[in-house]
Design a protein around this motif. Structure first.
Motif, PDB file in Angstrom:
ATOM      1  N   ALA A   1      42.401  35.298  29.232  1.00 12.99           N
ATOM      2  CA  ALA A   1      42.453  34.091  28.413  1.00 12.99           C
ATOM      3  C   ALA A   1      41.701  32.934  29.050  1.00 12.99           C
ATOM      4  CB  ALA A   1      43.909  33.686  28.174  1.00 12.99           C
ATOM      5  N   VAL A   2      41.703  32.894  30.379  1.00 13.47           N
ATOM      6  CA  VAL A   2      41.047  31.799  31.108  1.00 13.47           C
ATOM      7  C   VAL A   2      40.088  32.410  32.130  1.00 13.47           C
ATOM      8  CG1 VAL A   2      41.408  29.679  32.437  1.00 13.47           C
ATOM      9  CG2 VAL A   2      43.160  30.438  30.824  1.00 13.47           C
ATOM     10  N   PRO A   3      38.927  32.878  31.681  1.00 14.59           N
ATOM     11  CA  PRO A   3      37.963  33.477  32.603  1.00 14.59           C
ATOM     12  C   PRO A   3      37.327  32.405  33.490  1.00 14.59           C
ATOM     13  CG  PRO A   3      37.031  33.304  30.400  1.00 14.59           C
ATOM     14  CD  PRO A   3      38.453  32.870  30.285  1.00 14.59           C
ATOM     15  N   MET A   4      37.345  32.614  34.798  1.00 17.42           N
ATOM     16  CA  MET A   4      36.844  31.616  35.745  1.00 17.42           C
ATOM     17  C   MET A   4      35.784  32.252  36.639  1.00 17.42           C
ATOM     18  SD  MET A   4      40.501  29.744  36.625  1.00 17.42           S
ATOM     19  CE  MET A   4      39.774  28.442  37.623  1.00 17.42           C
ATOM     20  N   PRO A   5      34.539  32.344  36.158  1.00 13.64           N
ATOM     21  CA  PRO A   5      33.514  33.043  36.924  1.00 13.64           C
ATOM     22  C   PRO A   5      33.135  32.364  38.237  1.00 13.64           C
ATOM     23  CG  PRO A   5      32.556  31.981  34.993  1.00 13.64           C
ATOM     24  CD  PRO A   5      34.033  31.897  34.846  1.00 13.64           C
ATOM     25  N   LEU A   6      33.369  31.055  38.358  1.00 14.87           N
ATOM     26  CA  LEU A   6      33.043  30.361  39.603  1.00 14.87           C
ATOM     27  C   LEU A   6      34.282  30.272  40.493  1.00 14.87           C
ATOM     28  CD1 LEU A   6      31.029  28.744  41.352  1.00 14.87           C
ATOM     29  CD2 LEU A   6      31.848  26.680  40.182  1.00 14.87           C
ATOM     30  N   ASN A   7      34.357  31.120  41.475  1.00 16.44           N
ATOM     31  CA  ASN A   7      35.361  31.042  42.541  1.00 16.44           C
ATOM     32  C   ASN A   7      36.798  31.347  42.117  1.00 16.44           C
ATOM     33  OD1 ASN A   7      33.420  30.393  44.503  1.00 16.44           O
ATOM     34  ND2 ASN A   7      33.549  28.214  43.990  1.00 16.44           N
ATOM     35  N   GLY A   8      37.017  31.792  40.890  1.00 12.08           N
ATOM     36  CA  GLY A   8      38.354  32.219  40.489  1.00 12.08           C
ATOM     37  C   GLY A   8      39.367  31.096  40.434  1.00 12.08           C
ATOM     38  N   HIS A   9      40.637  31.446  40.640  1.00 11.77           N
ATOM     39  CA  HIS A   9      41.715  30.466  40.532  1.00 11.77           C
ATOM     40  C   HIS A   9      41.522  29.332  41.533  1.00 11.77           C
ATOM     41  CE1 HIS A   9      44.273  34.164  39.213  1.00 11.77           C
ATOM     42  NE2 HIS A   9      43.493  33.735  38.227  1.00 11.77           N
ATOM     43  N   ALA A  10      41.927  28.137  41.101  1.00 10.51           N
ATOM     44  CA  ALA A  10      41.850  26.973  41.983  1.00 10.51           C
ATOM     45  C   ALA A  10      43.161  26.775  42.714  1.00 10.51           C
ATOM     46  CB  ALA A  10      41.506  25.724  41.169  1.00 10.51           C
ATOM     47  N   ARG A  11      43.090  26.042  43.801  1.00 12.73           N
ATOM     48  CA  ARG A  11      44.271  25.584  44.511  1.00 12.73           C
ATOM     49  C   ARG A  11      44.472  24.092  44.228  1.00 12.73           C
ATOM     50  NH1 ARG A  11      41.124  27.853  48.297  1.00 12.73           N
ATOM     51  NH2 ARG A  11      40.923  25.843  49.371  1.00 12.73           N
ATOM     52  N   PRO A  12      45.679  23.584  44.269  1.00 13.40           N
ATOM     53  CA  PRO A  12      45.905  22.168  43.969  1.00 13.40           C
ATOM     54  C   PRO A  12      45.050  21.223  44.801  1.00 13.40           C
ATOM     55  CG  PRO A  12      47.994  23.333  44.031  1.00 13.40           C
ATOM     56  CD  PRO A  12      46.951  24.314  44.490  1.00 13.40           C
ATOM     57  N   GLU A  13      44.848  21.557  46.067  1.00 14.75           N
ATOM     58  CA  GLU A  13      44.065  20.664  46.927  1.00 14.75           C
ATOM     59  C   GLU A  13      42.585  20.615  46.525  1.00 14.75           C
ATOM     60  OE1 GLU A  13      44.948  24.471  49.395  1.00 14.75           O
ATOM     61  OE2 GLU A  13      45.962  23.201  47.914  1.00 14.75           O
ATOM     62  N   GLN A  14      42.146  21.564  45.690  1.00 13.53           N
ATOM     63  CA  GLN A  14      40.767  21.514  45.191  1.00 13.53           C
ATOM     64  C   GLN A  14      40.635  20.620  43.960  1.00 13.53           C
ATOM     65  OE1 GLN A  14      40.512  25.873  44.952  1.00 13.53           O
ATOM     66  NE2 GLN A  14      38.845  25.812  46.447  1.00 13.53           N
TER      67      GLN A  14
ATOM     68  N   GLY B   1      41.590  24.814  35.026  1.00 10.94           N
ATOM     69  CA  GLY B   1      41.810  26.172  34.595  1.00 10.94           C
ATOM     70  C   GLY B   1      43.069  26.680  35.282  1.00 10.94           C
ATOM     71  N   THR B   2      43.120  27.967  35.575  1.00 17.83           N
ATOM     72  CA  THR B   2      44.293  28.517  36.248  1.00 17.83           C
ATOM     73  C   THR B   2      44.336  28.002  37.683  1.00 17.83           C
ATOM     74  OG1 THR B   2      44.127  30.509  34.904  1.00 17.83           O
ATOM     75  CG2 THR B   2      45.503  30.619  36.867  1.00 17.83           C
ATOM     76  N   THR B   3      45.416  27.299  37.999  1.00 16.19           N
ATOM     77  CA  THR B   3      45.606  26.727  39.322  1.00 16.19           C
ATOM     78  C   THR B   3      46.881  27.311  39.916  1.00 16.19           C
ATOM     79  OG1 THR B   3      44.583  24.685  38.507  1.00 16.19           O
ATOM     80  CG2 THR B   3      45.737  24.564  40.614  1.00 16.19           C
ATOM     81  N   VAL B   4      46.821  27.691  41.158  1.00 11.47           N
ATOM     82  CA  VAL B   4      47.945  28.361  41.804  1.00 11.47           C
ATOM     83  C   VAL B   4      48.970  27.311  42.230  1.00 11.47           C
ATOM     84  CG1 VAL B   4      48.675  29.937  43.623  1.00 11.47           C
ATOM     85  CG2 VAL B   4      46.406  30.182  42.587  1.00 11.47           C
ATOM     86  N   THR B   5      50.003  27.150  41.426  1.00 11.67           N
ATOM     87  CA  THR B   5      51.073  26.187  41.669  1.00 11.67           C
ATOM     88  C   THR B   5      52.416  26.883  41.470  1.00 11.67           C
ATOM     89  OG1 THR B   5      51.275  25.496  39.356  1.00 11.67           O
ATOM     90  CG2 THR B   5      49.588  24.383  40.691  1.00 11.67           C
ATOM     91  N   PRO B   6      53.515  26.209  41.803  1.00 11.64           N
ATOM     92  CA  PRO B   6      54.826  26.812  41.523  1.00 11.64           C
ATOM     93  C   PRO B   6      55.017  27.152  40.046  1.00 11.64           C
ATOM     94  CG  PRO B   6      55.084  25.047  43.099  1.00 11.64           C
ATOM     95  CD  PRO B   6      53.640  25.003  42.642  1.00 11.64           C
ATOM     96  N   MET B   7      54.344  26.423  39.154  1.00 10.05           N
ATOM     97  CA  MET B   7      54.479  26.688  37.729  1.00 10.05           C
ATOM     98  C   MET B   7      53.806  27.996  37.320  1.00 10.05           C
ATOM     99  SD  MET B   7      53.552  24.137  34.531  1.00 10.05           S
ATOM    100  CE  MET B   7      51.759  24.345  34.576  1.00 10.05           C
TER     101      MET B   7
END
Length: 264
Positions: free
Chosen positions: A214-227, A191-197
């Protein structure tokens, strides 16, 4: 005691200079594996996967650096721009990477491969882009993407590229070159991942609100690349003996929200 699950392996990761590719490279190296990184610059292999020459360069350098064998490939290189270039990298660059490196995987130990799709693949896509891509017609795919831009629908290019590569995966993973050769091939769709892009979009409050709608993420919100990295590592490990042809959504529940219970 050494086991197939813990023995050091040799990986090639594209998009290794930033985002998910870099996080995965760091994760694998911390586990003691050898990782050959590829990106436009700043990695072991410098190659532009938007071009035929760059794709050939990637494969040739991989042969040179590995002696002709790889245990795993993680095709993480990708673009999110509303430009035809996005199709060239996200579809044709990924296909060329995996097809070009497959012989090296066949010579490896417990070979595995995974690519990056996206939750954007579940939305309606520009089928002219998708079908031209699946037909292997890069010129027509680029023309279709340009036509989308000319109509003011450049936003559709990214999703079309990710839908196309997900469909290619489903067709290819069960083929003689892959499943019958003992090489699992899968995709992870973040889903939405916090990257330079994505950082510029998420930095603007209005754009971030539109992204989250557009991308609802009810579990823990945005991801980080290391996840994302541990899932990529498991899919390309000897422990994965039977998972193949799957697009696995690492999206905080977005796919389930968007498509509901008619897809499983």
């Amino acid at each position: 005691m050494s086991t197939p699950e813990t023995d050091p392996r040799t990986y090639l990761v594209t998009g290794a200079a930033s985002g998910i590719g870099r996080a995965t490279t760091d994760y694998l190296r911390a586990q003691g594996h050898t990782v050959i990184g590829a990106d436009l610059k700043g990695t072991d292999i410098s190659a532009d996967l938007a071009t035929p020459d760059g794709r050939t360069q990637l494969v040739d350098r991989a042969h040179e650096l590995t002696g002709g064998r790889l245990d795993a490939v993680i095709a993480s290189a990708g673009l999110g721009q509303f430009l035809p270039l996005t199709v060239q990298v996200n579809y044709f660059g990924v296909v060329a990477t995996l097809e070009g490196l497959r012989p090296l995987l066949a010579a490896g130990t417990h070979p595995r491969a995974v690519l990056i799709s996206s939750v954007a693949s579940v939305y309606p896509a520009d089928q002219a882009i998708v079908e031209a891509s699946l037909a292997g017609d890069e010129e027509s795919a680029v023309a279709a993407a340009q036509a989308a831009m000319d109509r003011g629908e450049g936003y559709a290019i990214y999703g079309a590229s990710k839908q196309a590569i997900a469909r290619w995966l489903r067709r290819t993973a069960v083929s003689g070159d892959w499943a019958a050769a003992g090489i699992p091939l899968n995709a992870v769709a973040p889903g939405t991942t916090v990257t330079p892009m994505t950082a510029p979009m998420l930095a603007d409050a209005d754009t971030r609100k539109a992204v989250d709608a557009a991308v609802p993420m009810p579990l823990n919100g945005h991801a980080r690349p290391e996840q994302v990295a541990p899932l990529l590592a498991w899919l390309t490990s000897p422990e994965n003996t039977h998972v193949t042809g799957q697009v696995i959504f690492l999206d905080g529940g977005a796919d389930a929200v968007i498509r509901g219970d008619e897809i499983w």
